[in-house]
Scaffold this active site. Structure first.
Site, PDB file in Angstrom:
ATOM      1  N   ASP A 205       0.893  -1.152   0.000  1.00 36.11           N
ATOM      2  CA  ASP A 205       0.000   0.000   0.000  1.00 36.11           C
ATOM      3  C   ASP A 205       0.944   1.218   0.000  1.00 36.11           C
ATOM      4  O   ASP A 205       2.134   1.080   0.310  1.00 36.11           O
ATOM      5  CB  ASP A 205      -0.864  -0.038   1.264  1.00 36.11           C
ATOM      6  CG  ASP A 205      -1.689   1.214   1.421  1.00 36.11           C
ATOM      7  OD1 ASP A 205      -2.353   1.612   0.448  1.00 36.11           O
ATOM      8  OD2 ASP A 205      -1.653   1.821   2.507  1.00 36.11           O
ATOM      9  N   LEU A 206       0.438   2.374  -0.354  1.00 35.50           N
ATOM     10  CA  LEU A 206       1.311   3.560  -0.433  1.00 35.50           C
ATOM     11  C   LEU A 206       1.190   4.452   0.818  1.00 35.50           C
ATOM     12  O   LEU A 206       2.121   4.554   1.620  1.00 35.50           O
ATOM     13  CB  LEU A 206       0.958   4.366  -1.687  1.00 35.50           C
ATOM     14  CG  LEU A 206       1.698   5.688  -1.855  1.00 35.50           C
ATOM     15  CD1 LEU A 206       3.190   5.484  -2.082  1.00 35.50           C
ATOM     16  CD2 LEU A 206       1.108   6.482  -3.038  1.00 35.50           C
ATOM     17  N   ASP A 207      -0.006   5.087   0.936  1.00 38.01           N
ATOM     18  CA  ASP A 207      -0.208   6.060   2.016  1.00 38.01           C
ATOM     19  C   ASP A 207      -0.175   5.353   3.378  1.00 38.01           C
ATOM     20  O   ASP A 207      -0.971   4.449   3.624  1.00 38.01           O
ATOM     21  CB  ASP A 207      -1.566   6.762   1.830  1.00 38.01           C
ATOM     22  CG  ASP A 207      -1.632   7.560   0.525  1.00 38.01           C
ATOM     23  OD1 ASP A 207      -0.709   8.336   0.267  1.00 38.01           O
ATOM     24  OD2 ASP A 207      -2.616   7.403  -0.222  1.00 38.01           O
TER      25      ASP A 207
ATOM     26  N   THR B 155       1.538  10.201   4.139  1.00 41.47           N
ATOM     27  CA  THR B 155       0.752  11.248   3.482  1.00 41.47           C
ATOM     28  C   THR B 155      -0.588  11.481   4.177  1.00 41.47           C
ATOM     29  O   THR B 155      -1.302  12.416   3.823  1.00 41.47           O
ATOM     30  CB  THR B 155       0.495  10.870   2.012  1.00 41.47           C
ATOM     31  OG1 THR B 155       0.259   9.469   1.999  1.00 41.47           O
ATOM     32  CG2 THR B 155       1.675  11.189   1.127  1.00 41.47           C
TER      33      THR B 155
ATOM     34  N   GLY C 146      -7.343   4.332   3.466  1.00 42.04           N
ATOM     35  CA  GLY C 146      -7.642   3.279   2.490  1.00 42.04           C
ATOM     36  C   GLY C 146      -8.930   3.518   1.718  1.00 42.04           C
ATOM     37  O   GLY C 146      -9.278   2.755   0.830  1.00 42.04           O
TER      38      GLY C 146
ATOM     39  N   ARG D  11     -11.128   8.682  -2.812  1.00 39.34           N
ATOM     40  CA  ARG D  11     -11.368  10.130  -2.698  1.00 39.34           C
ATOM     41  C   ARG D  11     -12.868  10.422  -2.605  1.00 39.34           C
ATOM     42  O   ARG D  11     -13.311  11.133  -1.710  1.00 39.34           O
ATOM     43  CB  ARG D  11     -10.763  10.850  -3.902  1.00 39.34           C
ATOM     44  CG  ARG D  11     -10.628  12.337  -3.690  1.00 39.34           C
ATOM     45  CD  ARG D  11     -10.029  12.994  -4.916  1.00 39.34           C
ATOM     46  NE  ARG D  11      -8.760  12.389  -5.316  1.00 39.34           N
ATOM     47  CZ  ARG D  11      -8.160  12.622  -6.471  1.00 39.34           C
ATOM     48  NH1 ARG D  11      -8.686  13.456  -7.336  1.00 39.34           N
ATOM     49  NH2 ARG D  11      -7.018  12.022  -6.768  1.00 39.34           N
TER      50      ARG D  11
ATOM     51  N   SER E  76      -5.013   5.336  -4.106  1.00 38.78           N
ATOM     52  CA  SER E  76      -4.773   6.732  -4.521  1.00 38.78           C
ATOM     53  C   SER E  76      -4.633   6.903  -6.026  1.00 38.78           C
ATOM     54  O   SER E  76      -3.978   6.097  -6.694  1.00 38.78           O
ATOM     55  CB  SER E  76      -3.494   7.241  -3.854  1.00 38.78           C
ATOM     56  OG  SER E  76      -3.179   8.515  -4.375  1.00 38.78           O
TER      57      SER E  76
ATOM     58  N   ASN F 171      -3.140   9.512  -7.006  1.00 37.84           N
ATOM     59  CA  ASN F 171      -1.901  10.300  -7.058  1.00 37.84           C
ATOM     60  C   ASN F 171      -0.662   9.427  -6.851  1.00 37.84           C
ATOM     61  O   ASN F 171       0.439   9.955  -6.647  1.00 37.84           O
ATOM     62  CB  ASN F 171      -1.924  11.365  -5.963  1.00 37.84           C
ATOM     63  CG  ASN F 171      -3.030  12.385  -6.180  1.00 37.84           C
ATOM     64  OD1 ASN F 171      -3.111  13.006  -7.233  1.00 37.84           O
ATOM     65  ND2 ASN F 171      -3.905  12.538  -5.193  1.00 37.84           N
TER      66      ASN F 171
ATOM     67  N   LYS G 160     -10.896  -0.955  -1.668  1.00 40.34           N
ATOM     68  CA  LYS G 160     -10.715  -1.822  -0.504  1.00 40.34           C
ATOM     69  C   LYS G 160     -11.942  -1.639   0.394  1.00 40.34           C
ATOM     70  O   LYS G 160     -12.438  -0.522   0.477  1.00 40.34           O
ATOM     71  CB  LYS G 160      -9.432  -1.416   0.244  1.00 40.34           C
ATOM     72  CG  LYS G 160      -8.186  -1.564  -0.625  1.00 40.34           C
ATOM     73  CD  LYS G 160      -6.975  -0.847  -0.022  1.00 40.34           C
ATOM     74  CE  LYS G 160      -5.799  -0.912  -0.989  1.00 40.34           C
ATOM     75  NZ  LYS G 160      -4.602  -0.216  -0.522  1.00 40.34           N
TER      76      LYS G 160
ATOM     77  N   GLU H 116       0.036  -3.380   4.636  1.00 42.89           N
ATOM     78  CA  GLU H 116      -1.116  -2.457   4.719  1.00 42.89           C
ATOM     79  C   GLU H 116      -1.208  -1.778   6.084  1.00 42.89           C
ATOM     80  O   GLU H 116      -0.978  -2.412   7.103  1.00 42.89           O
ATOM     81  CB  GLU H 116      -2.405  -3.272   4.549  1.00 42.89           C
ATOM     82  CG  GLU H 116      -3.113  -3.102   3.251  1.00 42.89           C
ATOM     83  CD  GLU H 116      -3.631  -1.706   2.931  1.00 42.89           C
ATOM     84  OE1 GLU H 116      -3.667  -0.850   3.834  1.00 42.89           O
ATOM     85  OE2 GLU H 116      -3.991  -1.468   1.778  1.00 42.89           O
ATOM     86  N   ASP H 117      -1.608  -0.492   6.064  1.00 44.68           N
ATOM     87  CA  ASP H 117      -1.812   0.215   7.335  1.00 44.68           C
ATOM     88  C   ASP H 117      -3.290   0.441   7.655  1.00 44.68           C
ATOM     89  O   ASP H 117      -3.607   0.921   8.737  1.00 44.68           O
ATOM     90  CB  ASP H 117      -1.117   1.588   7.322  1.00 44.68           C
ATOM     91  CG  ASP H 117      -1.830   2.568   6.412  1.00 44.68           C
ATOM     92  OD1 ASP H 117      -2.175   2.189   5.280  1.00 44.68           O
ATOM     93  OD2 ASP H 117      -2.058   3.718   6.844  1.00 44.68           O
TER      94      ASP H 117
HETATM   95  C1  BG6 Z   1      -5.596   6.017   0.166  1.00 45.29           C
HETATM   96  C2  BG6 Z   1      -5.619   6.891   1.398  1.00 45.29           C
HETATM   97  O1  BG6 Z   1      -4.321   5.453   0.012  1.00 45.29           O
HETATM   98  O2  BG6 Z   1      -5.892   6.804  -1.001  1.00 45.29           O
HETATM   99  C3  BG6 Z   1      -6.963   7.605   1.500  1.00 45.29           C
HETATM  100  O3  BG6 Z   1      -5.416   6.083   2.542  1.00 45.29           O
HETATM  101  C4  BG6 Z   1      -7.229   8.382   0.204  1.00 45.29           C
HETATM  102  O4  BG6 Z   1      -6.938   8.463   2.618  1.00 45.29           O
HETATM  103  C5  BG6 Z   1      -7.168   7.455  -0.979  1.00 45.29           C
HETATM  104  O5  BG6 Z   1      -8.525   9.002   0.259  1.00 45.29           O
HETATM  105  C6  BG6 Z   1      -7.383   8.171  -2.319  1.00 45.29           C
HETATM  106  O6  BG6 Z   1      -6.331   9.057  -2.530  1.00 45.29           O
HETATM  107  P1  BG6 Z   1      -6.248  10.140  -3.679  1.00 45.29           P
HETATM  108  O7  BG6 Z   1      -4.785  10.503  -3.693  1.00 45.29           O
HETATM  109  O8  BG6 Z   1      -6.695   9.483  -4.955  1.00 45.29           O
HETATM  110  O9  BG6 Z   1      -7.157  11.266  -3.311  1.00 45.29           O
HETATM  111 MG    MG Z   2      -2.691   3.214   3.527  1.00 47.56          MG
END
Ligand code: BG6
Ligand code: MG
Length: 224
Positions: A11-13, A19, A48, A51, A118, A120, A147, A171-172
Site C-alpha cells: 500500500d502507499l499512504d 501522506t 484506504g 477520494r 490513490s 496520485n 478496498k 497495509e496500514d
Molecule cells: C488512500 C488513502 O491510500 O488513497 C486515503 O489512505 C485516500 O486516505 C485514498 O482518500 C485516495 O487518494 P487520492 O490521492 O486518490 O485522493
Molecule cells: Mg494506507
C-alpha cells in the site's frame, strides 16, 4: 501448496510515505470552508478509502449534501490543495526502513508491486524518487472496486504473474488488511495491533526489518 513468498505488494499512504497528515490537512481545510470541522480520530476512518467515498463520509459528518457536480468540484479543490503539499515532498519523507527493505527484495529477486487506492500514486512515487522499484502499479485510476474489495491486490498479482498464495501485502488500513485477506494473500499490518489485529502479524514500521525473517514467521502460520 507451495507457500513461499515471491511478490510483495505495498500500500502507499501510511506504508511507504506518511501522506495521511496531508490528506487530513486538505480535507480539514475543505470542511472548515464549508463551516464544520472533524478530528484526527475521524480521519482514521478515511484510511484506504477512495477520494469520492472520503468526501461522502466527510459531508455526512458535516450534515451536508451536494449534487454530483458540486461534489466533483469539492473533490478537485481538495486534491489541488493536497497536491500542493505533495509537490514539496522529498525522499526524506519515505518512512524509516522502506528503501533498505526494497533493496533487499531486489537482491532476493522478489517482485515488487504497489496496491493503492490513490489516484496520485504515480506522482508521489516519482516525487520521492522510488518509482523504479515497482514492476506493477495498481492505483485508484485502475480499480473499480475499492478496498476491502480484493480487486486491486488481485490485479497486482496477475500483472506480476504470481499467484495470490505467493503474495505478501503490507497495509496500514483495516480495510486494506481485509482486502488482502479476501485476496487470500499473506498480510502484514503496518501500525498498531489494536487496529490491524486480523493481519497475519503487525509491525510498527520497516525499520531494521528483514524480508527473510518476515517470510519465515509467515510460513510458520497457516494461510487464513
Ligand atoms: C488512500 C488513502 O491510500 O488513497 C486515503 O489512505 C485516500 O486516505 C485514498 O482518500 C485516495 O487518494 P487520492 O490521492 O486518490 O485522493
Ligand atoms: Mg494506507
Amino acid at each position: 501448496m507451495n507457500q513461499e513468498i515471491k511478490a510483495c505488494i505495498f500500500d502507499l499512504d501510511g506504508v511507504i510515505v506518511d501522506t495521511a497528515k496531508y490528506h487530513f490537512t486538505a480535507w480539514r481545510n475543505l470542511a472548515n470552508q464549508l463551516g464544520f470541522d472533524f478530528t484526527e480520530k475521524d480521519n482514521e476512518k478515511l484510511k484506504g478509502v477512495s477520494r469520492v467515498d472520503s468526501l461522502n463520509l466527510i459531508l455526512q459528518w458535516g450534515g451536508l449534501n451536494f449534487s454530483d457536480n458540486i461534489k466533483t468540484e469539492l473533490a478537485t479543490d481538495k486534491n489541488e490543495d493536497y497536491l500542493s503539499y505533495i509537490q514539496k515532498m522529498t525522499a526524506a519523507e519515505i518512512l524509516p526502513g522502506v528503501v533498505p527493505f526494497l533493496n533487499e527484495l531486489k537482491e532476493l529477486n522478489i517482485k515488487i508491486a504497489l496496491g493503492s487506492a490513490s489516484k496520485n500514486a504515480v506522482t508521489i512515487l516519482k516525487q520521492v524518487g522510488i518509482i523504479d522499484y515497482f514492476e506493477a502499479i495498481i492505483d485508484g485510476t485502475k480499480v473499480v472496486n475499492g478496498k476491502p474489495h480484493p480487486e486491486g491486490f488481485l490485479m497486482a498479482a496477475s500483472e506480476l504473474g504470481i499467484v495470490p498464495a505467493n503474495c505478501l501485502v503490507f497495509e496500514d488500513a483495516p480495510k486494506g488488511v481485509q482486502a488482502a485477506l479476501a485476496a487470500k494473500m499473506f498480510v502484514v499490518g503496518i501500525g498498531k495491533e489494536e487496529d490491524l489485529g486480523t493481519a497475519h502479524f503487525v509491525m510498527a514500521d520497516f525499520e531494521k526489518k528483514k524480508f527473510k525473517a518476515i517470510e519465515e514467521k509467515l510460513l510458520s502460520l497457516t494461510l487464513r
